[in-house]
Design a protein around this motif. Structure first.
Motif, PDB file in Angstrom:
ATOM      1  N   GLN A 438      16.388   6.099  19.183  1.00  0.00           N
ATOM      2  CA  GLN A 438      15.609   6.792  18.170  1.00  0.00           C
ATOM      3  C   GLN A 438      14.230   6.144  18.080  1.00  0.00           C
ATOM      4  OE1 GLN A 438      14.900   9.835  15.835  1.00  0.00           O
ATOM      5  NE2 GLN A 438      16.979   9.495  16.568  1.00  0.00           N
ATOM      6  N   GLN A 439      13.221   6.963  18.019  1.00  0.00           N
ATOM      7  CA  GLN A 439      11.851   6.458  17.918  1.00  0.00           C
ATOM      8  C   GLN A 439      11.282   6.808  16.557  1.00  0.00           C
ATOM      9  OE1 GLN A 439       8.561   6.794  21.098  1.00  0.00           O
ATOM     10  NE2 GLN A 439       8.132   8.451  19.686  1.00  0.00           N
ATOM     11  N   ILE A 440      10.662   5.824  15.919  1.00  0.00           N
ATOM     12  CA  ILE A 440      10.076   6.024  14.599  1.00  0.00           C
ATOM     13  C   ILE A 440       8.612   5.585  14.624  1.00  0.00           C
ATOM     14  CG2 ILE A 440      10.115   5.274  12.186  1.00  0.00           C
ATOM     15  CD1 ILE A 440      12.405   7.073  12.818  1.00  0.00           C
ATOM     16  N   ARG A 441       7.759   6.426  14.109  1.00  0.00           N
ATOM     17  CA  ARG A 441       6.365   6.006  13.954  1.00  0.00           C
ATOM     18  C   ARG A 441       6.273   5.137  12.709  1.00  0.00           C
ATOM     19  NH1 ARG A 441       0.933   9.436  12.316  1.00  0.00           N
ATOM     20  NH2 ARG A 441      -0.424   7.612  12.313  1.00  0.00           N
ATOM     21  N   ILE A 442       5.660   4.000  12.868  1.00  0.00           N
ATOM     22  CA  ILE A 442       5.548   3.045  11.775  1.00  0.00           C
ATOM     23  C   ILE A 442       4.274   3.344  10.974  1.00  0.00           C
ATOM     24  CG2 ILE A 442       5.453   0.613  11.129  1.00  0.00           C
ATOM     25  CD1 ILE A 442       8.082   1.536  12.444  1.00  0.00           C
ATOM     26  N   ILE A 443       4.469   3.844   9.783  1.00  0.00           N
ATOM     27  CA  ILE A 443       3.348   4.133   8.888  1.00  0.00           C
ATOM     28  C   ILE A 443       3.457   3.180   7.708  1.00  0.00           C
ATOM     29  CG2 ILE A 443       2.208   5.869   7.460  1.00  0.00           C
ATOM     30  CD1 ILE A 443       3.464   8.007   9.208  1.00  0.00           C
ATOM     31  N   HIS A 444       2.533   2.230   7.658  1.00  0.00           N
ATOM     32  CA  HIS A 444       2.567   1.216   6.610  1.00  0.00           C
ATOM     33  C   HIS A 444       1.805   1.681   5.369  1.00  0.00           C
ATOM     34  CE1 HIS A 444       4.655  -1.731   8.912  1.00  0.00           C
ATOM     35  NE2 HIS A 444       3.686  -1.900   9.806  1.00  0.00           N
ATOM     36  N   ASN A 445       2.291   1.239   4.224  1.00  0.00           N
ATOM     37  CA  ASN A 445       1.674   1.593   2.942  1.00  0.00           C
ATOM     38  C   ASN A 445       1.554   0.350   2.061  1.00  0.00           C
ATOM     39  OD1 ASN A 445       2.017   4.787   3.125  1.00  0.00           O
ATOM     40  ND2 ASN A 445       3.957   3.863   3.728  1.00  0.00           N
ATOM     41  N   LEU A 446       0.551   0.351   1.225  1.00  0.00           N
ATOM     42  CA  LEU A 446       0.419  -0.709   0.228  1.00  0.00           C
ATOM     43  C   LEU A 446       1.177  -0.271  -1.019  1.00  0.00           C
ATOM     44  CD1 LEU A 446      -0.926  -3.471  -0.391  1.00  0.00           C
ATOM     45  CD2 LEU A 446      -2.782  -2.178  -1.490  1.00  0.00           C
ATOM     46  N   ILE A 447       2.212  -1.026  -1.396  1.00  0.00           N
ATOM     47  CA  ILE A 447       3.138  -0.621  -2.451  1.00  0.00           C
ATOM     48  C   ILE A 447       3.153  -1.661  -3.562  1.00  0.00           C
ATOM     49  CG2 ILE A 447       5.570  -0.087  -2.933  1.00  0.00           C
ATOM     50  CD1 ILE A 447       5.807   0.674   0.078  1.00  0.00           C
ATOM     51  N   ALA A 490      11.012  -3.903   3.806  1.00  0.00           N
ATOM     52  CA  ALA A 490      11.654  -3.322   2.628  1.00  0.00           C
ATOM     53  C   ALA A 490      12.076  -4.412   1.646  1.00  0.00           C
ATOM     54  CB  ALA A 490      12.863  -2.488   3.045  1.00  0.00           C
ATOM     55  N   GLY A 491      12.449  -5.576   2.177  1.00  0.00           N
ATOM     56  CA  GLY A 491      12.804  -6.697   1.315  1.00  0.00           C
ATOM     57  C   GLY A 491      11.619  -7.172   0.489  1.00  0.00           C
ATOM     58  N   ALA A 492      10.424  -7.054   1.072  1.00  0.00           N
ATOM     59  CA  ALA A 492       9.227  -7.432   0.340  1.00  0.00           C
ATOM     60  C   ALA A 492       9.014  -6.518  -0.865  1.00  0.00           C
ATOM     61  CB  ALA A 492       8.011  -7.380   1.267  1.00  0.00           C
ATOM     62  N   VAL A 493       9.306  -5.217  -0.696  1.00  0.00           N
ATOM     63  CA  VAL A 493       9.187  -4.267  -1.809  1.00  0.00           C
ATOM     64  C   VAL A 493      10.191  -4.618  -2.906  1.00  0.00           C
ATOM     65  CG1 VAL A 493       9.354  -1.845  -2.471  1.00  0.00           C
ATOM     66  CG2 VAL A 493       8.368  -2.463  -0.257  1.00  0.00           C
ATOM     67  N   ALA A 494      11.414  -4.943  -2.495  1.00  0.00           N
ATOM     68  CA  ALA A 494      12.437  -5.334  -3.469  1.00  0.00           C
ATOM     69  C   ALA A 494      12.008  -6.589  -4.232  1.00  0.00           C
ATOM     70  CB  ALA A 494      13.766  -5.566  -2.756  1.00  0.00           C
ATOM     71  N   TYR A 495      11.369  -7.523  -3.528  1.00  0.00           N
ATOM     72  CA  TYR A 495      10.909  -8.752  -4.162  1.00  0.00           C
ATOM     73  C   TYR A 495       9.814  -8.478  -5.187  1.00  0.00           C
ATOM     74  CZ  TYR A 495       8.701 -13.323  -4.678  1.00  0.00           C
ATOM     75  OH  TYR A 495       8.155 -14.478  -5.192  1.00  0.00           O
ATOM     76  N   VAL A 496       8.885  -7.612  -4.836  1.00  0.00           N
ATOM     77  CA  VAL A 496       7.813  -7.261  -5.772  1.00  0.00           C
ATOM     78  C   VAL A 496       8.389  -6.625  -7.034  1.00  0.00           C
ATOM     79  CG1 VAL A 496       5.823  -5.732  -6.124  1.00  0.00           C
ATOM     80  CG2 VAL A 496       6.020  -7.067  -4.006  1.00  0.00           C
ATOM     81  N   LYS A 497       9.362  -5.749  -6.864  1.00  0.00           N
ATOM     82  CA  LYS A 497      10.000  -5.117  -8.012  1.00  0.00           C
ATOM     83  C   LYS A 497      10.712  -6.154  -8.874  1.00  0.00           C
ATOM     84  CE  LYS A 497      13.380  -1.637  -9.379  1.00  0.00           C
ATOM     85  NZ  LYS A 497      14.346  -0.601  -8.912  1.00  0.00           N
ATOM     86  N   PRO A 511       9.829   5.172   2.500  1.00  0.00           N
ATOM     87  CA  PRO A 511      11.203   5.165   1.983  1.00  0.00           C
ATOM     88  C   PRO A 511      11.485   3.971   1.078  1.00  0.00           C
ATOM     89  CG  PRO A 511      11.215   5.782   4.291  1.00  0.00           C
ATOM     90  CD  PRO A 511       9.815   5.336   3.982  1.00  0.00           C
ATOM     91  N   ALA A 512      10.901   2.813   1.390  1.00  0.00           N
ATOM     92  CA  ALA A 512      11.134   1.629   0.558  1.00  0.00           C
ATOM     93  C   ALA A 512      10.560   1.819  -0.836  1.00  0.00           C
ATOM     94  CB  ALA A 512      10.515   0.399   1.223  1.00  0.00           C
ATOM     95  N   ALA A 513       9.404   2.453  -0.906  1.00  0.00           N
ATOM     96  CA  ALA A 513       8.805   2.721  -2.218  1.00  0.00           C
ATOM     97  C   ALA A 513       9.683   3.669  -3.025  1.00  0.00           C
ATOM     98  CB  ALA A 513       7.406   3.310  -2.038  1.00  0.00           C
ATOM     99  N   LYS A 514      10.266   4.663  -2.363  1.00  0.00           N
ATOM    100  CA  LYS A 514      11.119   5.619  -3.059  1.00  0.00           C
ATOM    101  C   LYS A 514      12.414   4.968  -3.531  1.00  0.00           C
ATOM    102  CE  LYS A 514       9.414   9.779  -0.700  1.00  0.00           C
ATOM    103  NZ  LYS A 514       9.780  10.913   0.198  1.00  0.00           N
ATOM    104  N   VAL A 515      13.015   4.158  -2.674  1.00  0.00           N
ATOM    105  CA  VAL A 515      14.279   3.513  -3.032  1.00  0.00           C
ATOM    106  C   VAL A 515      14.116   2.623  -4.254  1.00  0.00           C
ATOM    107  CG1 VAL A 515      15.949   1.754  -2.294  1.00  0.00           C
ATOM    108  CG2 VAL A 515      15.334   3.623  -0.744  1.00  0.00           C
ATOM    109  N   HIS A 516      13.008   1.907  -4.317  1.00  0.00           N
ATOM    110  CA  HIS A 516      12.823   0.944  -5.398  1.00  0.00           C
ATOM    111  C   HIS A 516      11.953   1.476  -6.536  1.00  0.00           C
ATOM    112  CE1 HIS A 516      14.884  -2.207  -3.175  1.00  0.00           C
ATOM    113  NE2 HIS A 516      14.180  -1.868  -2.095  1.00  0.00           N
ATOM    114  N   GLY A 517      11.531   2.717  -6.416  1.00  0.00           N
ATOM    115  CA  GLY A 517      10.785   3.344  -7.500  1.00  0.00           C
ATOM    116  C   GLY A 517       9.415   2.743  -7.763  1.00  0.00           C
ATOM    117  N   LEU A 518       8.723   2.321  -6.714  1.00  0.00           N
ATOM    118  CA  LEU A 518       7.382   1.740  -6.872  1.00  0.00           C
ATOM    119  C   LEU A 518       6.322   2.745  -6.425  1.00  0.00           C
ATOM    120  CD1 LEU A 518       7.830  -1.998  -5.786  1.00  0.00           C
ATOM    121  CD2 LEU A 518       8.318  -0.891  -7.966  1.00  0.00           C
TER     122      LEU A 518
END
Length: 636
Positions: A438-447, A490-497, A511-518
């Motif tokens: 499976q190939q995924i394009r990596i699109i980074h976001n500031l969360i 994704a762990g970094a997003v969880a840590y910020v939350k 997806p990480a922003a959606k999972v953690h509601g940020l």
């Protein structure tokens, strides 16, 4: 003799050849290999080879020179993998049989079964009929012992094995056992071998006290000619002039037998030494010699054992031995055979798991919302159950133990290159195959937390690669903030939350922003838009055909080693060119335990129909070792 059939042979021609051989008095075994299908014809009858060569559909005829025909490497070049319930013995596996010398009571076998199962044993052993030197020694509980053994095996999810000593007991024992054991004293009890062979069940054949290797293989021939091809050989020590140990463990027999036969061979360090303190070092020596497994005696109270107490390990000693074998297995290029742990015994089979989405579990490394989870959703669907793991090794263990049906592991990033850890983990787990990509394009976001502003962010957390892939943005837009490496995006997003600090932010996927509601403060901040990660979908080999059936296989991954001489790698790669296989990737990796020696990892397209299999056979004659890590449908 070996009759090699033509590749385009029809069913009518095939049956005509079989019928001809049977009428001439031969027993015929059909063996389907990767490249060719052969008939192995054995028996006392003789026929002019030219008669067979002239039959329609016959490519060639090769006489078997060895006295043991069905067991010989001449008949079958590939290693036989013996299946005992869910357990497979042979190939690159190390299967551990463990349990007491004799079943003494229900409570005893239940206690020992639980301890060896938790330590990692995959087959439960225990004697119910004991051939003893003294007629006054404990002879076993008979059928009652088998009942206890079967109950313990069912409770703890382990196939069971026990020794048979009397041909008349075979039908009764077959109702309880998953595998028969032929003991050293009965190796040449030919009538017993014939009766056991007719059951078609798996058999563990121990070497006789004074038997040569050829005599041992001839005993295996009796079993195979009678009806079973599921035979495992067991080296358990031979009788010599030495009396310091119970027997003399012939470790050199392991690699020798592997050259002579396609059957798997294991070792019995308990009976070979007769001394508890010697069992563990001899176990490791057997594994180092290439044995496909061990059969070890374990007792919860050896000092009170009815038989062979001095050579039986305590459960704690066995647990330590299993850890040592685990450490050694990667050095010898093998891995411990596993079956699901106690909590996972009821997991359904692969087909059920693939068809019933509520039962499907896919493991990945990281926190919920990781790019790996996005790859899972793409490969399966959004409702797929996922199992987050702390590290990549845990993903492999989850798949091995049945906690997850499949695993999703990143293998290569267009900017960061190959993830060598996962390449090495694949090498160390021969029971795991690659079945998809499976190939995924990596699109980074500031969360960040809701209410946070870019201007007030002081710290930005992400995986080191995530930070590197957003270097331009960090330098231009967020120069006032400190970039801090974290184990996972994704762990970094969880840590910020978790911190609840509006001055902290993370770089990760949507997806990480959606999972953690940020909140996403900035989107697509990666420096290079051509940032993709390629993932492998992995599973245990018994599940592989189910997944592959839903896709068109067009690529293969393999790992091989070549002789240390000029041009050996070039010679191997030339085979791919010769057969029109387009190589897509080549990596070298150090071999654990062998300083300055390397294995090579190759990804290649399969080319025209049959080309890959032809190339694989040719590579087998060039390379020291070769293993297909998987065939799959490429998304590239």
């Amino acid at each position: 003799m070996i009759i090699v059939l033509q590749k385009n042979i029809g069913d009518t021609q095939r049956e005509a050849i079989r019928s001809f051989l049977v009428k001439k008095g031969y027993t015929v075994k059909e063996i389907i290999g990767q490249e060719e299908t052969v008939f192995g014809a054995v028996g006392q009858s003789t026929v002019d080879i030219r008669e067979v060569e002239m039959l329609e559909g016959v490519a060639s005829v090769v006489p078997i020179s060895k006295p043991y025909k069905l067991a010989s490497r001449e008949l079958k070049k590939e290693d036989t993998i013996v299946s005992v319930g869910k357990v497979k013995i042979g190939g690159n596996r190390i299967a551990i049989f463990a349990g007491p010398c004799a079943v003494e009571s229900r409570e005893q076998i239940m206690s020992i079964a639980e301890s060896v199962r938790e330590a990692g044993a995959v087959i439960l052993r225990g004697g119910a009929f004991k051939p003893r030197t003294s007629p006054y020694a404990f002879q076993g509980l008979g059928e009652e012992g088998l009942q206890y053994l079967k109950e313990a095996g069912e409770k703890f999810g382990m196939p069971i094995i026990s020794e048979v000593v009397n041909p008349s007991d075979v039908p009764m024992m077959a109702k309880y056992l998953d595998m028969f054991q032929i003991g050293a004293r009965n190796m040449q009890n030919f009538e017993l071998l014939k009766v056991v062979g007719k059951t078609g069940m798996p058999v563990l054949l121990k070497r006789g006290l004074c038997a040569t290797i050829e005599e041992w293989l001839m005993a295996a021939e009796y079993l195979m000619s009678s009806g079973t091809d599921q035979v495992v050989l067991c080296e358990r020590g031979i009788r010599t002039y030495e009396r310091a140990t119970r027997n003399t463990l012939d470790i050199s027999a392991i690699p020798m037998v592997q050259k002579m036969t396609h059957l798997p061979v294991i070792g019995d360090p308990s009976h070979a030494t007769g001394v508890r303190d010697m069992v563990s070092p001899m176990s490791l020596a057997l594994v180092a010699s290439g044995a496909s497994g061990l059969i070890v005696e374990v007792h919860n109270h050896p000092e009170k054992a009815f038989s062979d107490g001095p050579q039986s390990l305590y459960p704690s000693q066995f647990e330590k031995l299993m850890r040592d074998i685990q450490a050694l297995s990667s050095v010898v290029g093998k891995s411990l055979e596993r079956i699901p742990r106690l909590s996972a015994i009821t997991i359904p089979n692969a087909k059920e798991q693939l068809l019933e989405k509520d039962q499907l579990v896919v493991a990945f490394q990281g926190e919920r919302g990781a790019y790996s989870e996005l790859a899972i959703q793409r490969a399966f669907d959004e409702s797929t159950k996922v199992l987050p793991c702390n590290d990549f090794a845990d993903v492999f263990e989850a798949v091995m133990e049945g906690k997850a049906s499949y695993g999703m592991i990143p293998m290569e990033n267009t900017l960061g290159g190959t993830l060598y850890e996962n390449l090495d983990l694949l090498d160390r787990h021969p029971s795991i195959e690659v079945v998809g990509e499976q190939q995924i394009r990596i699109i980074h976001n500031l969360i960040a937390l809701h209410g946070a502003k870019k201007e007030t962010i002081k710290e930005i957390y992400s995986h080191p690669q995530g930070l590197a892939q957003c270097a331009d943005y960090l330098a231009k837009e967020m120069a006032h903030a400190k970039a801090i490496p974290f184990f996972d995006t994704a762990g970094a997003v969880a840590y910020v939350k978790e911190c609840g600090d509006i001055h902290k932010a993370a770089i990760a996927g949507l997806p990480a922003a959606k999972v953690h509601g940020l909140e996403v403060l900035d989107e697509a901040i990666e420096s290079n838009s051509s940032n993709y990660t390629r993932f492998y979908i992995i599973c245990r080999e018994e599940r592989s055909s189910v997944f592959r059936s839903a896709s068109q296989v067009n690529r293969a991954s393999l790992r091989f080693t070549v002789p240390d001489r000029p041009g050996s790698l070039f010679q191997a790669l030339l085979v791919l060119t010769k057969h029109g296989l387009n190589m897509k990737k080549l990596e070298s990796r150090p071999i654990p335990g062998k300083p300055w020696e390397y294995s090579f990892f190759v990804e290649t397209e399969l080319g025209e129909a049959g080309a890959f299999n032809v190339a694989l056979e040719e590579l087998g004659g060039i390379c020291h070792s070769i293993r297909v890590l998987g065939t799959y449908s490429s998304t590239l």
